[in-house]
Motif scaffolding. Structure first.
Motif, mmCIF file in Angstrom:
data_model
loop_
_atom_site.group_PDB
_atom_site.id
_atom_site.type_symbol
_atom_site.label_atom_id
_atom_site.label_comp_id
_atom_site.label_asym_id
_atom_site.label_seq_id
_atom_site.Cartn_x
_atom_site.Cartn_y
_atom_site.Cartn_z
ATOM 1 N N CYS A 44 0.975 -1.766 -0.332
ATOM 2 C CA CYS A 44 -0.314 -0.173 0.197
ATOM 3 C C CYS A 44 0.943 1.324 -0.382
ATOM 4 C CB CYS A 44 -0.740 0.127 1.412
ATOM 5 S SG CYS A 44 0.148 0.483 3.445
ATOM 6 N N ASN A 83 1.706 3.169 2.166
ATOM 7 C CA ASN A 83 1.272 4.121 3.411
ATOM 8 C C ASN A 83 1.165 3.442 5.022
ATOM 9 O OD1 ASN A 83 0.495 6.624 2.570
ATOM 10 N ND2 ASN A 83 -0.843 5.046 1.265
ATOM 11 N N CYS A 84 1.002 1.913 5.128
ATOM 12 C CA CYS A 84 1.515 1.459 6.292
ATOM 13 C C CYS A 84 3.158 1.328 7.067
ATOM 14 C CB CYS A 84 0.768 0.146 6.402
ATOM 15 S SG CYS A 84 2.195 -1.126 5.308
ATOM 16 N N TRP A 85 2.261 1.289 8.226
ATOM 17 C CA TRP A 85 4.094 1.143 8.717
ATOM 18 C C TRP A 85 5.383 0.605 7.960
ATOM 19 C CZ3 TRP A 85 7.680 -1.694 11.658
ATOM 20 C CH2 TRP A 85 8.601 -1.295 12.437
ATOM 21 N N ARG A 144 6.210 1.729 4.946
ATOM 22 C CA ARG A 144 7.501 3.167 5.431
ATOM 23 C C ARG A 144 8.704 2.735 5.724
ATOM 24 N NH1 ARG A 144 3.953 8.073 5.744
ATOM 25 N NH2 ARG A 144 3.055 7.974 3.938
ATOM 26 N N ASP A 147 0.644 -4.126 5.767
ATOM 27 C CA ASP A 147 -0.377 -4.229 6.433
ATOM 28 C C ASP A 147 -2.363 -4.671 5.807
ATOM 29 O OD1 ASP A 147 0.558 -5.262 8.819
ATOM 30 O OD2 ASP A 147 0.432 -2.710 9.788
ATOM 31 N N ASN A 148 -1.891 -3.798 4.474
ATOM 32 C CA ASN A 148 -3.688 -3.557 3.659
ATOM 33 C C ASN A 148 -3.350 -4.115 2.819
ATOM 34 O OD1 ASN A 148 -4.513 -1.856 5.470
ATOM 35 N ND2 ASN A 148 -2.850 -0.430 5.012
ATOM 36 N N SER A 149 -2.881 -5.156 2.527
ATOM 37 C CA SER A 149 -2.646 -5.684 0.625
ATOM 38 C C SER A 149 -3.311 -7.013 0.606
ATOM 39 C CB SER A 149 -1.075 -5.308 0.048
ATOM 40 O OG SER A 149 -0.238 -6.174 0.900
ATOM 41 N N ASN A 150 -3.086 -7.356 2.079
ATOM 42 C CA ASN A 150 -3.613 -8.649 1.607
ATOM 43 C C ASN A 150 -5.069 -9.381 2.653
ATOM 44 O OD1 ASN A 150 -4.732 -11.826 2.406
ATOM 45 N ND2 ASN A 150 -2.520 -12.428 3.777
ATOM 46 N N PRO A 151 -6.019 -9.273 1.392
ATOM 47 C CA PRO A 151 -7.170 -9.438 2.503
ATOM 48 C C PRO A 151 -7.934 -10.294 2.803
ATOM 49 C CG PRO A 151 -7.146 -9.789 0.280
ATOM 50 C CD PRO A 151 -6.090 -9.615 0.088
ATOM 51 N N ASN A 152 -7.004 -11.344 2.314
ATOM 52 C CA ASN A 152 -7.403 -12.573 3.477
ATOM 53 C C ASN A 152 -7.002 -12.919 4.793
ATOM 54 O OD1 ASN A 152 -9.179 -13.408 1.934
ATOM 55 N ND2 ASN A 152 -8.363 -14.570 0.520
ATOM 56 N N PRO A 153 -6.255 -11.945 5.720
ATOM 57 C CA PRO A 153 -5.771 -12.022 6.210
ATOM 58 C C PRO A 153 -5.923 -13.050 7.832
ATOM 59 C CG PRO A 153 -6.790 -10.069 7.259
ATOM 60 C CD PRO A 153 -6.916 -10.911 5.809
ATOM 61 N N GLU A 200 -3.468 -14.822 9.554
ATOM 62 C CA GLU A 200 -2.207 -14.737 11.094
ATOM 63 C C GLU A 200 -2.783 -16.329 11.389
ATOM 64 O OE1 GLU A 200 -5.067 -12.156 12.507
ATOM 65 O OE2 GLU A 200 -4.750 -10.853 11.233
ATOM 66 N N GLY A 250 -3.644 -13.503 -0.701
ATOM 67 C CA GLY A 250 -4.866 -12.937 -1.075
ATOM 68 C C GLY A 250 -5.573 -13.165 -2.148
#
Lengths: 152, 389
Positions: free
Chosen positions: B90, B92-94, B97, B105-111, B115, B133
């Motif tokens: 993404c 923009n997440c930590w 950056r 943190d934001n690019s896997n729609p099946n977390p 996990e 994903g």
């Protein structure tokens, strides 16, 4: 045409993913005890968002958390080490598995909105023939529930 | 459009599928010009990476031309010739950056899946398992690229499609291992695996200043490429005791940095190879860590071992005592593409990094199942099969 066996397989997939998160096998994963169900359900669920705490106000939360209404309590705190802002939420009463799933999905979607401005969409996506087999439908169930499950 | 789909264990097909659409404002649609097989695809094919659904479009290492842009895309425009990072980030997440892009943190729609497997979710990957994903892949005429300003890079005019293609994943994976493995000027580096990633890890180690680079494999044509194109010394593990050879050639020390570029289906001669294969096929371990074990034992005291090859979950007979007592650093990562692709394209433009030799078999998309057969069985000297949709 509806197929009860395949529908059952999809339901089972979602349930299995939910159950696997809490499964502890000897020699695999953590060695500690598991929370009792009441404590596990009442834990705060949290995401850390890379933004200033001033950008997240409890009275002006992202829409996915607002949608849960007064059922949940929310706290916002600065994360240590310049990692951003922690948003934590939990139900005021003991929630069902389904309610917990909605909370996880809402926290993840809120984080995406704050960090990227949109929630990632996946469908429709190109694919070939989806064979309607029990294994395939089992996976469909897992994927359908993957936003709502996990250790979050 | 035509696309290559996974239809079951060791089964691929070329099917007509719908074209991708812009779904988010940060997306672009790419007309694919080159897309290649990767060793990690073989784990999907063999069924060792789970969460594949019949009909999934595979392929994650690719380049092409932008044909449509979402309304929030700022850095790319229609007509750009770009190479794309395999992992989706993404920006923009930590983690993004910190330039740890594959941990987005934001690019896997099946977390929930990863996990459960690993305690945390990693980023999504184009054309791979639903655990990362379930994005439709690049072995197709068109592919959707999410967060395109972060993950796509304009190819300089002086770099050919055939060269730029490998910046997408093989070369950026190699750079990840060299950089995070801590290779420094004057180091001795040993690389296990002479596939595309291993050869490029050897070459990039030399570029950053390694004094001595070894590549370990069993396939003579790949070892020849490692000597010719990476300037490496080579060791055939089927005829030579690798640890003894490395000790002899390094004054008894062992390599400073050991990079494992083999992964979960490592081959090994003898009884321990059979042991690992049987355990894996009985699902008593998910991965065969033969090369990692050897790297740990061969590494010098206080050195660094980096796992670049793909592993899924659990291994056994792992020499943890050697890691602790020899003071080793063990590290791994999926590829942090956007961190390295710009520098790779510069190296390619200056002809310091060449990759065309990896594309031993170039063919139309319609022949992809044959390309994978050649690649999997290492037939006809195949190092990589490249498809031209």
């Amino acid at each position: 045409m509806p197929n009860p066996l395949l529908d059952r397989a999809a339901d089972l997939g979602g349930t299995l993913l939910n159950r696997l998160q809490g499964l502890k096998l000897p020699g695999v994963g953590t060695a500690s005890v598991s929370d009792d169900p009441e404590r596990a359900a009442r834990r705060w669920r949290a995401v850390t968002v890379l933004c200033s705490p001033a950008d997240v106000r409890v009275d002006d939360l992202p829409a996915p958390l607002v949608a849960l209404g007064s059922l949940v309590e929310v706290r916002v705190t600065p994360a240590p080490g310049d990692k951003g802002t922690e948003i934590a939420a939990r139900y005021r009463a003991t929630p069902s598995d389904e309610e917990l799933g909605r909370l996880r999905a809402a926290l993840r979607a809120s984080k995406q909105l704050l960090e990227t401005g949109e929630v990632l969409r996946m469908d429709p996506r190109p694919h070939g023939e989806r064979k309607q087999t029990p294994q395939g439908r089992l996976l469909d169930g897992v994927v359908a529930n993957a936003k709502k499950e996990g250790v979050l | 459009m035509k696309a290559v789909t996974w239809t079951g264990i060791n089964q691929l097909s070329v099917e007509d599928v719908p074209e991708p659409q812009i779904l988010n404002d940060h997306d672009v649609i790419l007309k694919v010009r080159r897309t290649t097989t990767c060793g990690s695809d073989l784990h999907l094919l063999s069924g060792y990476i789970p969460f594949m659904r019949a009909g999934d479009v595979i392929g994650h290492e690719f380049m092409g031309e932008v044909v449509e842009v979402g309304k929030a895309v700022r850095e790319r425009k229609v007509g750009d010739r770009v190479v794309v990072a395999s992992f989706v980030s993404c920006g923009n997440c930590w983690y993004c950056r910190q330039e740890m892009y594959s941990l987005c943190d934001n690019s896997n729609p099946n977390p929930g899946i990863t996990e459960g497997l690993w305690g945390q979710s990693i980023g999504g990957c184009i054309g791979y398992s639903h655990a990362v994903g379930g994005y439709a892949g690049s072995h197709a005429e068109y592919v959707r690229v999410p967060y395109a300003d972060v993950g796509s890079f304009v190819v300089p005019d002086g770099v050919s499609d055939d060269r730029a293609l490998f910046a997408s994943d093989a070369a950026s994976t190699a750079f990840t291992g060299v950089d995070l493995g801590g290779v420094r000027p004057g180091d001795t580096v040993a690389v296990w695996g002479a596939g595309g990633v291993g050869q490029l890890a050897a070459r990039i180690s030399a570029i950053v200043g390694a004094a001595q680079v070894f590549v370990v494999d069993r396939l003579p044509e790949r070892l020849e490429q490692a000597r010719t194109h990476a300037g490496a010394e080579t060791i055939d593990y089927t005829t030579t005791d690798v640890a003894a050879e490395l000790r002899e050639r390094t004054g008894g020390r062992g390599p400073d940095v050991c990079i494992e570029a083999v992964g979960m289906e490592a081959h090994a001669p003898g009884a321990h190879g059979v042991y690992d294969q049987v355990k894996q096929q009985l699902r008593l371990q998910t991965d065969r860590p033969t090369a990692v074990r050897e790297a740990v034992m061969a590494c010098r005291k206080g050195g660094s071992v980096f796992t670049l090859g793909v592993f899924a979950s659990m291994v056994d007979k792992f020499p943890l005592g050697a890691i602790m007592n020899k003071g080793l650093t063990l590290r791994g990562a999926q590829v942090h593409g956007p961190r390295y692709i710009p520098r790779l394209l510069e190296l390619m433009e200056r002809d310091e990094l060449v990759t065309e030799h990896l594309a031993t078999h170039v063919m139309p998309l319609s022949e992809a199942p044959r390309g994978y057969e050649l690649f999997k069985e290492k037939q006809d000297g195949c190092v990589r099969a490249v498809f031209t949709p």
